[in-house]
Structure formats: C-alpha cells, structure tokens
Motif scaffolding. Structure first.
Motif, mmCIF file in Angstrom:
data_model
loop_
_atom_site.group_PDB
_atom_site.id
_atom_site.type_symbol
_atom_site.label_atom_id
_atom_site.label_comp_id
_atom_site.label_asym_id
_atom_site.label_seq_id
_atom_site.Cartn_x
_atom_site.Cartn_y
_atom_site.Cartn_z
ATOM 1 N N LEU A 12 -16.203 133.519 38.472
ATOM 2 C CA LEU A 12 -17.135 132.582 39.090
ATOM 3 C C LEU A 12 -16.435 131.729 40.157
ATOM 4 O O LEU A 12 -16.926 131.584 41.285
ATOM 5 C CB LEU A 12 -17.740 131.665 38.024
ATOM 6 C CG LEU A 12 -18.765 132.293 37.079
ATOM 7 C CD1 LEU A 12 -19.079 131.327 35.927
ATOM 8 C CD2 LEU A 12 -20.047 132.648 37.824
ATOM 9 N N VAL A 13 -15.281 131.180 39.802
ATOM 10 C CA VAL A 13 -14.553 130.318 40.733
ATOM 11 C C VAL A 13 -13.975 131.136 41.889
ATOM 12 O O VAL A 13 -13.971 130.687 43.040
ATOM 13 C CB VAL A 13 -13.440 129.543 40.001
ATOM 14 C CG1 VAL A 13 -12.661 128.664 40.981
ATOM 15 C CG2 VAL A 13 -14.035 128.681 38.890
ATOM 16 N N ALA A 14 -13.500 132.344 41.595
ATOM 17 C CA ALA A 14 -12.965 133.205 42.661
ATOM 18 C C ALA A 14 -14.038 133.554 43.677
ATOM 19 O O ALA A 14 -13.791 133.549 44.892
ATOM 20 C CB ALA A 14 -12.383 134.481 42.053
ATOM 21 N N THR A 15 -15.240 133.842 43.205
ATOM 22 C CA THR A 15 -16.347 134.209 44.094
ATOM 23 C C THR A 15 -16.698 133.060 45.034
ATOM 24 O O THR A 15 -16.798 133.238 46.254
ATOM 25 C CB THR A 15 -17.595 134.593 43.268
ATOM 26 O OG1 THR A 15 -17.295 135.741 42.466
ATOM 27 C CG2 THR A 15 -18.775 134.909 44.172
ATOM 28 N N GLY A 47 -23.318 124.557 41.499
ATOM 29 C CA GLY A 47 -22.559 125.235 40.451
ATOM 30 C C GLY A 47 -21.996 124.253 39.440
ATOM 31 O O GLY A 47 -21.507 123.185 39.801
ATOM 32 N N SER A 48 -22.044 124.621 38.185
ATOM 33 C CA SER A 48 -21.478 123.794 37.105
ATOM 34 C C SER A 48 -20.037 124.225 36.862
ATOM 35 O O SER A 48 -19.787 125.391 36.537
ATOM 36 C CB SER A 48 -22.301 123.951 35.825
ATOM 37 O OG SER A 48 -23.625 123.495 36.016
ATOM 38 N N THR A 100 -11.029 122.125 40.966
ATOM 39 C CA THR A 100 -12.288 122.845 41.136
ATOM 40 C C THR A 100 -13.453 121.864 41.155
ATOM 41 O O THR A 100 -13.601 121.037 40.260
ATOM 42 C CB THR A 100 -12.500 123.867 39.996
ATOM 43 O OG1 THR A 100 -11.415 124.795 39.988
ATOM 44 C CG2 THR A 100 -13.810 124.632 40.197
ATOM 45 N N PHE A 101 -14.275 121.952 42.181
ATOM 46 C CA PHE A 101 -15.480 121.136 42.306
ATOM 47 C C PHE A 101 -16.667 122.080 42.451
ATOM 48 O O PHE A 101 -16.670 122.946 43.327
ATOM 49 C CB PHE A 101 -15.390 120.203 43.512
ATOM 50 C CG PHE A 101 -14.298 119.184 43.390
ATOM 51 C CD1 PHE A 101 -14.569 117.931 42.857
ATOM 52 C CD2 PHE A 101 -13.000 119.486 43.779
ATOM 53 C CE1 PHE A 101 -13.563 116.984 42.727
ATOM 54 C CE2 PHE A 101 -11.983 118.548 43.658
ATOM 55 C CZ PHE A 101 -12.265 117.300 43.118
ATOM 56 N N GLY A 102 -17.670 121.877 41.595
ATOM 57 C CA GLY A 102 -18.718 122.888 41.532
ATOM 58 C C GLY A 102 -18.064 124.171 41.062
ATOM 59 O O GLY A 102 -17.441 124.208 40.000
ATOM 60 N N LEU A 103 -18.142 125.217 41.877
ATOM 61 C CA LEU A 103 -17.434 126.453 41.559
ATOM 62 C C LEU A 103 -16.323 126.761 42.562
ATOM 63 O O LEU A 103 -15.715 127.828 42.516
ATOM 64 C CB LEU A 103 -18.432 127.635 41.534
ATOM 65 C CG LEU A 103 -19.459 127.617 40.404
ATOM 66 C CD1 LEU A 103 -20.459 128.756 40.572
ATOM 67 C CD2 LEU A 103 -18.784 127.698 39.032
ATOM 68 N N VAL A 104 -16.030 125.817 43.472
ATOM 69 C CA VAL A 104 -15.035 126.029 44.515
ATOM 70 C C VAL A 104 -13.729 125.340 44.153
ATOM 71 O O VAL A 104 -13.707 124.138 43.866
ATOM 72 C CB VAL A 104 -15.537 125.498 45.878
ATOM 73 C CG1 VAL A 104 -14.458 125.665 46.940
ATOM 74 C CG2 VAL A 104 -16.819 126.218 46.294
#
Length: 276
Positions: free
Chosen positions: A59-62, A210-211, A220-224
């Motif tokens: 998720l975070v990589a995407t 994103g959670s 990481t903030f949101g999914l970034v």
C-alpha cells in the motif's frame, strides 16, 4: 536473487533509495515504461526489511511511487517535448477519461488490502515483460487507433490500473499504443505526459484519504512515505532527461530485453511470496 533484492539486502536503506532514483529516472526517459515499475518493487521489499507487513508495504509503496512520478514526469515531458514527441492532441482526447480512471483506482487503493495490489502488480509486471520479450520488432495488430468509444475505454483503463499499482502509465500505454501502429518514440513521449495525469491526482488522493497502516515505516502520511519520496525524487528528476537522450543513441531494444527479464523475475518473485 534479482537486482532489486540485491539492492535491498546489501545496501543501506538510504543508498538503496538513491540507486532506485537513478535507475528509475533513466528508465523513465529511456524506455517510457515509467519509473514506478522499478520503484514499487524496491519499496515493497525494502519496507518489509523494516518489519512492515507485505500488505502494508504494498500500500505504501504504491502511493509513494505515484508521488515520486509527479516531478519525474514533468522533467521527462520537457525532454520529450523538445524532440516533438508529445502528442498533445491525443492527450486532449484522453485526459478526462484517464483522470476518471485514476480517481476510481486511487480511491479503491485506500479501501482494499495490499495483497490484492501485490497480485495486480505482479500480473501487470509479468505481462509487460512478456510483451517486451516477444513483441519486439513485431508489426502492429491494427493500423490506427480505435473509434472514440474504444479510446475512451483505453484511457480510463490506463488511468485505473496504473493508479492501483503505482505506475505512471507508460508500462501500459506504450505497448497499447504501439499495437495500433502508433510511432514508438511519440508513444514514449506521450506516456510521460500521461504519467503526470495519473500520478498527481492519484498521489493526492492516497495522501489525503489513505489511512496510515499501524506498521507503516516512519515518515508515512496517509499512504505516502515522505522519507522515500525525498530520497528518490531528486535523482529521478536529474536522470530522466539523461534517459531521454540515451534513447536516441543506444539500442533501446536490447536494453528493453534486459529490463524485461529483470521485470519478469521480479513480478514472479512478488507473486511467489504470496502463494508459496
């Protein structure tokens, strides 16, 4: 062990991200496949080395990959536009439909499990690699692009699937356009612009809605993940123009085959991690 696993297992995280930025930038300009096809698997394996679960890592990589593609696309667009290889007429016809696909796809990313994204990325990576290996030098299947309805489906599909797996669109749009007898160099240049249409709204959606997973890596903030973004972006922006220049000088077909084997192995490795 493939090149991506070698980087993540043997070099410090910072230098792994730096190497990723260089490679992704050159690749974006050289082959038009988009840096995300490299960034996503590197981050996927790298985040797991920090103790992040495969689901959260994907998720975070995407999302992080999409964020890095924004400045890379701008740099690549400038280089290809100078060579007259960006088809703005096509972009005008496709932009709205790509955007709709992106918004739907990136919204779904905030809702689905990372396992589904890993499967989708693995399948797209394998199919893209096989296309590079076996369709090289083959004639186009069609002599021109389909009608308006067909192009609407093409644009929306490119936006949807690219945003869901964190790639800039070139991995899908370049082979798709060349199937319709579209000039290869123009397909690569136009793909850079498509990447911007995909990455900017996609990254913003995942950052805002994103959670953050409980086991997400620091920063990481949101999914970034902003640490990875900060390490990768300067290098992708710097090296994308170099890749665009090399495209006119090197045998891109041979380089594409080498990358295809790496991509094929990586896609299969990601799928094997889930099912074996």
């Amino acid at each position: 062990m493939n090149i991506i696993e070698f980087i993540t297992n043997n070099i410090s995280p910072f230098f792994a991200l730096v190497a990723t930025g260089v490679f992704a930038g050159i690749l974006a300009g050289l082959l038009g496949v988009g840096g995300g096809i490299v960034i996503v698997p590197v981050l996927f394996f790298l985040f797991q080395s920090f103790g992040v679960s495969p689901e959260s890592a994907m998720l975070v990589a995407t999302a992080t990959s999409l964020a890095t593609i924004v400045p890379t696309s701008v740099s690549s667009i400038r280089s290809h536009h100078k060579k007259g290889n960006v088809d703005f007429d096509l972009l005008k016809r496709w932009a709205v439909f790509i955007l709709i696909g992106v918004l739907v796809g990136s919204w779904l990313v905030t809702l689905v499990e990372g396992t589904m994204l890993t499967i989708l990325f693995g399948v797209i990576a394998v199919l893209s690699a096989l296309n590079m290996l076996f369709r090289t030098g083959k004639s186009a299947l069609y002599q021109k692009l389909p009608n308006k309805t067909g192009q609407t489906v093409m644009g929306a599909s490119i936006g949807f699937f690219s945003s869901m797996v964190g790639i800039g669109g070139g991995t899908i749009s370049v082979p798709l356009l060349t199937l319709y007898n579209y000039p290869a160099h123009k397909a690569i240049g136009t793909a850079a612009a498509i990447g911007l249409i995909i990455s900017l709204p996609g990254a913003l959606t995942m950052l805002t809605f994103g959670s953050t997973p409980t086991d997400a890596p620091a920063g990481t903030f949101g999914l970034v993940n902003l640490f990875a973004f900060t390490c990768i972006v300067p290098l992708t922006v710097l090296f994308a123009p170099l890749g665009a220049s090399l495209a006119a000088k090197l045998d891109a077909e041979k380089l594409k085959k080498i990358f295809a084997f790496v991509l094929l192995f990586t896609g299969l490795r990601m799928l094997a991690q889930l099912f074996l």
